[in-house]
Write a protein that holds these residues in place. Structure first.
Motif, PDB file in Angstrom:
ATOM      1  N   HIS A   1       1.422  -1.669  16.608  1.00  0.00           N
ATOM      2  CA  HIS A   1       1.826  -2.218  17.902  1.00  0.00           C
ATOM      3  C   HIS A   1       2.524  -3.568  17.780  1.00  0.00           C
ATOM      4  O   HIS A   1       2.898  -4.159  18.788  1.00  0.00           O
ATOM      5  N   LEU A   2       2.691  -4.048  16.559  1.00  0.00           N
ATOM      6  CA  LEU A   2       3.411  -5.305  16.375  1.00  0.00           C
ATOM      7  C   LEU A   2       4.812  -5.022  15.842  1.00  0.00           C
ATOM      8  O   LEU A   2       5.032  -4.015  15.155  1.00  0.00           O
TER       9      LEU A   2
ATOM     10  N   ARG B   1      -1.512  -9.743  25.146  1.00  0.00           N
ATOM     11  CA  ARG B   1      -0.551  -8.681  24.830  1.00  0.00           C
ATOM     12  C   ARG B   1      -1.267  -7.371  24.548  1.00  0.00           C
ATOM     13  O   ARG B   1      -0.834  -6.300  24.974  1.00  0.00           O
TER      14      ARG B   1
ATOM     15  N   PHE C   1       0.829  -1.202   0.000  1.00  0.00           N
ATOM     16  CA  PHE C   1       0.000   0.000   0.000  1.00  0.00           C
ATOM     17  C   PHE C   1       0.863   1.251   0.000  1.00  0.00           C
ATOM     18  O   PHE C   1       2.029   1.236   0.410  1.00  0.00           O
TER      19      PHE C   1
ATOM     20  N   PHE D   1       0.259 -16.493   9.606  1.00  0.00           N
ATOM     21  CA  PHE D   1      -0.613 -16.808  10.736  1.00  0.00           C
ATOM     22  C   PHE D   1      -2.014 -17.161  10.241  1.00  0.00           C
ATOM     23  O   PHE D   1      -2.603 -18.165  10.653  1.00  0.00           O
ATOM     24  N   TYR D   2      -2.533 -16.335   9.319  1.00  0.00           N
ATOM     25  CA  TYR D   2      -3.878 -16.618   8.813  1.00  0.00           C
ATOM     26  C   TYR D   2      -3.896 -17.825   7.882  1.00  0.00           C
ATOM     27  O   TYR D   2      -4.940 -18.377   7.595  1.00  0.00           O
TER      28      TYR D   2
ATOM     29  N   ARG E   1       6.198  -8.694   3.780  1.00  0.00           N
ATOM     30  CA  ARG E   1       4.919  -9.270   4.202  1.00  0.00           C
ATOM     31  C   ARG E   1       4.131  -9.785   2.993  1.00  0.00           C
ATOM     32  O   ARG E   1       3.516 -10.852   3.048  1.00  0.00           O
TER      33      ARG E   1
ATOM     34  N   GLU F   1       6.572  -9.630  13.462  1.00  0.00           N
ATOM     35  CA  GLU F   1       5.176 -10.056  13.602  1.00  0.00           C
ATOM     36  C   GLU F   1       4.308  -9.559  12.456  1.00  0.00           C
ATOM     37  O   GLU F   1       3.366 -10.237  12.037  1.00  0.00           O
TER      38      GLU F   1
ATOM     39  N   LYS G   1       0.674   0.497   5.662  1.00  0.00           N
ATOM     40  CA  LYS G   1      -0.322  -0.321   6.360  1.00  0.00           C
ATOM     41  C   LYS G   1       0.309  -1.445   7.194  1.00  0.00           C
ATOM     42  O   LYS G   1      -0.054  -2.612   7.078  1.00  0.00           O
ATOM     43  N   LEU G   2       1.245  -1.029   8.026  1.00  0.00           N
ATOM     44  CA  LEU G   2       1.775  -1.979   9.001  1.00  0.00           C
ATOM     45  C   LEU G   2       1.006  -1.782  10.302  1.00  0.00           C
ATOM     46  O   LEU G   2       0.516  -0.688  10.580  1.00  0.00           O
ATOM     47  N   ILE G   3       0.898  -2.830  11.093  1.00  0.00           N
ATOM     48  CA  ILE G   3       0.196  -2.701  12.370  1.00  0.00           C
ATOM     49  C   ILE G   3       1.195  -2.177  13.400  1.00  0.00           C
ATOM     50  O   ILE G   3       2.226  -2.801  13.667  1.00  0.00           O
TER      51      ILE G   3
ATOM     52  N   ILE H   1      -4.834  -8.928   4.158  1.00  0.00           N
ATOM     53  CA  ILE H   1      -3.822  -9.968   3.993  1.00  0.00           C
ATOM     54  C   ILE H   1      -4.365 -11.349   4.293  1.00  0.00           C
ATOM     55  O   ILE H   1      -3.610 -12.307   4.368  1.00  0.00           O
TER      56      ILE H   1
ATOM     57  N   ARG I   1       9.655  -1.572  16.124  1.00  0.00           N
ATOM     58  CA  ARG I   1       8.279  -1.231  15.776  1.00  0.00           C
ATOM     59  C   ARG I   1       8.292  -0.439  14.476  1.00  0.00           C
ATOM     60  O   ARG I   1       9.275   0.261  14.214  1.00  0.00           O
TER      61      ARG I   1
ATOM     62  N   LYS J   1       4.172 -21.913  14.272  1.00  0.00           N
ATOM     63  CA  LYS J   1       5.002 -20.779  14.648  1.00  0.00           C
ATOM     64  C   LYS J   1       6.452 -20.898  14.154  1.00  0.00           C
ATOM     65  O   LYS J   1       7.044 -19.931  13.696  1.00  0.00           O
TER      66      LYS J   1
ATOM     67  N   ILE K   1      -6.277  -3.977   7.562  1.00  0.00           N
ATOM     68  CA  ILE K   1      -5.026  -4.625   7.147  1.00  0.00           C
ATOM     69  C   ILE K   1      -5.151  -6.141   7.265  1.00  0.00           C
ATOM     70  O   ILE K   1      -4.822  -6.894   6.348  1.00  0.00           O
TER      71      ILE K   1
ATOM     72  N   MET L   1       2.182 -12.147   9.746  1.00  0.00           N
ATOM     73  CA  MET L   1       0.724 -12.216   9.801  1.00  0.00           C
ATOM     74  C   MET L   1       0.047 -13.042   8.689  1.00  0.00           C
ATOM     75  O   MET L   1      -0.831 -13.853   8.980  1.00  0.00           O
ATOM     76  N   PRO L   2       0.436 -12.890   7.419  1.00  0.00           N
ATOM     77  CA  PRO L   2      -0.222 -13.719   6.392  1.00  0.00           C
ATOM     78  C   PRO L   2      -0.033 -15.206   6.666  1.00  0.00           C
ATOM     79  O   PRO L   2      -0.932 -16.009   6.423  1.00  0.00           O
TER      80      PRO L   2
ATOM     81  N   ARG M   1       6.724 -20.215  10.475  1.00  0.00           N
ATOM     82  CA  ARG M   1       6.500 -18.785  10.256  1.00  0.00           C
ATOM     83  C   ARG M   1       7.768 -18.001  10.529  1.00  0.00           C
ATOM     84  O   ARG M   1       8.187 -17.155   9.747  1.00  0.00           O
TER      85      ARG M   1
END
Lengths: 234, 423
Positions: A103-104, B12, A95, A115-116, A160, A108, A99-101, B337, A144, A121, B333, A112-113, A124
């Motif tokens: 607090h991660l 967390r 993007f 993870f879904y 990502r 991490e 568009k990173l999160i 993804i 961060r 772990k 987001i 994320m992709p 990953r």
């Protein structure tokens, strides 16, 4: 990554917003085929329907009419779980505003992709370290996003997008928030990804950016105006 | 595995806003803590009272003699100045002969005499009882023996005392070598009984009295030696009272028959006594009325618990809704993804449940703590039952589910394109 089948094929895509009484067509009769390994820039002035097209390509939105074949499957009328799975495993998003999160950590975010995709772990973790290595950010893995520069953030986002080894990367103005030096840096990275066989569809209104991309599709008033392939260069 | 990781993620996330999370779940903390301590206090009081009712003997009916009010106390049949009231031998015979379900009728005659140990005067009740009395009331001595048939038959001067009496007499040495002077005669202690104290609460609820300062002597011996009349000297006047029996304990064969027997006894006594100079206590009825009172508690408590958890749950709901708006971009987001609606639903639902469960745990800690403090600082019996702890944890977890579903569904229903455009 070469196969006989096109990665994506849009057939008579139409998208209409507004109400039935007052329809607002955004895309009209869009036909587009992208083969594996291609690098396509979709350009056009604002309001031409670039973002709508990208949303449809990214399976975030569905066309009003027409078919969208992604790797031979018509995904235009998939339900939410299947569309989510398509986004997760076959597509990678980049993007304009990263568009990173926030607090991660970098790691991490990249994870994320996976993870879904329900990857365990350990797998990953290993995959993410590889990807960060690839974009040259291994030393930033526990930072961060707010501690990184814009260019670094975008490289995290690219890592990502590659996590699940997608068939196609969709980049929405990836250099829009960056200065010229880092822009060139990011475009170089995308170019190298394409060289290694990755299919990329990029959206931009910046001619300079579009100039470095082999195939250029210009959009105007919801229709494809030109579709030109530039010879040689790289 | 996925759910477990979402749980860690939720923890967390909650830890990122510690104060906010704590304040959000405070409603549940206090709800659980207060309900838990209420249950504990209620349970403690209930058990204490039930124990003591059991002690009276669930199959017994106890009738006590009672001095009638002063204006009524002149008995017409007796022209002398002698005051007569209370239960009679005739009552005992009538009850025993009329009611087949009464297994035993135990007469008790109190002696109003001073008790002396050397030169120390001890104020205690001297109760003349039959050996059966100990068996029926399940009074077991911790030292020596209770009164036995031989004591009655031979009119022995033996007595059984409550342990407290020894303290009162300041007697050290073998209690079974102690001779107490009752009135003018010496009685040898043959057994020591544990003290039997009621709590203040149950004394007021049940209308029963302590049994601490008591000396039990054979009924036949005291009637034989002291007679039935008591003289009381007052300034200038002399009063004579005649009470045949101060108490009758009726032992009924089965629990089902207790209520019938009580009615029968009531009928017999009201026919034999013109004035109401007696009082009947039916432990089983006390138990039943106590259980009825408990039912009210059982209805009110869940309502209070429900209201406090409702308030706590709404607090959580409110903050979760705000949190979702705050995290719109994150949701966009995640959707882009590859998170499906269900993934998002699970994420927020688990976060809410985690929050509520932590609230429940803190509430349990607070509740256990306050019960402990109550037990140490007051005389209250508070019983913390494990099921109450488990139940309150479960209910707070459930509160998380109930109040988490709506915000989670709302987060999942967001349009990913709009969510991505946000922030």
């Amino acid at each position: 990554m070469v196969s006989n089948q096109p990665i994506l094929k849009l057939a008579k895509i139409e998208k209409v917003y507004g109400t039935a009484a007052n329809p607002l067509p955004v895309l009209r009769d869009v036909n587009l085929t992208v083969d594996a390994g291609e690098y396509v820039a979709i350009v056009g002035p604002s309001g031409a329907g670039k973002s709508t097209l990208l949303n449809i390509l990214g399976c975030l939105d569905q066309p009003t009419n027409g078919s969208y074949y992604l790797m031979g499957e018509d995904v235009a009328h998939f339900d939410d779980p299947r569309l989510s799975s398509v986004r997760n495993t076959r597509l990678g998003f980049i993007f304009q505003s990263f568009k990173l999160i926030s607090h991660l950590s970098v790691l991490e975010n990249v994870e994320m992709p996976l993870f879904y995709a329900r990857k365990p772990k350990r797998i990953r973790h290993r995959r993410c370290l590889e990807l960060l290595e690839q974009v040259g950010l291994s030393h930033r893995k526990s930072h961060r996003p707010s501690e990184l520069s814009g260019g670094e953030c975008q490289r995290v986002a690219i890592a990502r997008s590659l996590a699940n080894d997608p068939a196609m990367i969709l980049a929405d103005e990836p250099t829009g928030n960056l200065d010229s030096v880092t822009s060139a840096d990011i475009m170089g990275l995308l170019g190298r990804l394409n060289d290694s066989g990755r299919t990329i569809v990029l959206i931009t209104h910046d001619d300079e950016v579009a100039a470095s991309v082999p195939r250029r599709v210009s959009l105007r008033d919801g229709r494809i105006e030109h579709d030109t392939l530039r010879e040689a260069s790289n | 595995m996925f759910v477990f990781e979402l749980g860690t993620e939720a923890l967390r996330n909650l830890a990122r806003h510690k104060l906010r999370s704590l304040l959000t779940t405070l409603g549940i903390v206090f709800g659980v803590a207060s309900v838990l301590s209420m249950v504990a206090i209620g349970e403690g009081a209930r058990r204490a009272i039930l124990d003591q009712i059991q002690q009276l003997g669930i199959k017994n009916i106890i009738i006590n003699a009672r001095k009638p009010p002063a204006e009524e106390n002149v008995n017409n049949e007796d022209t002398s100045s002698r005051l007569r009231y209370g239960l009679t031998f005739h009552d005992v015979r009538q009850i025993a002969e009329t009611l087949p379900m009464v297994e035993a009728v135990l007469p008790v005659h109190d002696v109003e005499k001073w008790i002396w140990f050397k030169s120390r005067r001890i104020s205690a009740n001297v109760r003349g009882v039959t050996p059966d009395y100990f068996r029926r009331l399940q009074i077991i001595p911790f030292l020596g023996r209770t009164l036995e048939d031989i004591d009655s038959l031979e009119r022995r001067r033996a007595c059984v005392i409550r342990a407290r009496l020894l303290d009162e007499a300041k007697y050290v040495g073998d209690p079974l070598k102690l001779d107490l002077k009752i009135g003018t005669e010496y009685y040898r202690v043959v057994g020591v009984l544990p003290d039997f104290e009621f709590q203040d609460l149950s004394k007021s609820v049940l209308g029963i009295e302590d049994r601490t300062m008591e000396v039990y002597v054979p009924y036949e011996s005291v009637i034989n030696r002291f007679g039935l009349d008591t003289y009381t000297r007052r300034a200038g006047s002399r009063e004579m009272t005649r009470v045949e029996l101060h108490q009758i304990v009726c032992a009924i064969d089965t629990e089902e028959n207790v209520v019938h027997a009580a009615r029968g006894i009531q009928a017999i006594l009201s026919r034999l006594h013109k004035k109401k100079d007696y009082e009947m206590t039916v432990p089983l009825e006390l138990l039943e009325s106590k259980q009825k009172a408990q039912q009210v508690f059982n209805i009110v408590l869940p309502i209070i618990a429900g209201i406090s958890l409702l308030v706590g749950g709404i607090g959580i709901l409110n903050i979760m809704l705000a949190s979702i708006v705050e995290r719109t971009s994150e949701i966009g987001i995640r959707r882009a993804i590859g998170a499906s609606r269900w993934d998002i639903t699970w994420q927020f639902l688990i976060e809410t449940v985690t929050l509520a469960t932590i609230g429940g745990m803190l509430g349990v800690l607070l509740g256990v703590g306050s019960v402990y403090v109550l037990r140490v600082t007051t005389q209250w019996h508070a019983d913390l039952t494990p099921w109450a702890v488990v139940l309150s944890m479960g209910v707070s977890c459930l509160t998380g589910v109930v109040f988490g579903v709506y915000p989670a569904r709302r987060a999942a229903a967001m349009n990913p394109i709009e969510a991505l455009r946000h922030g």
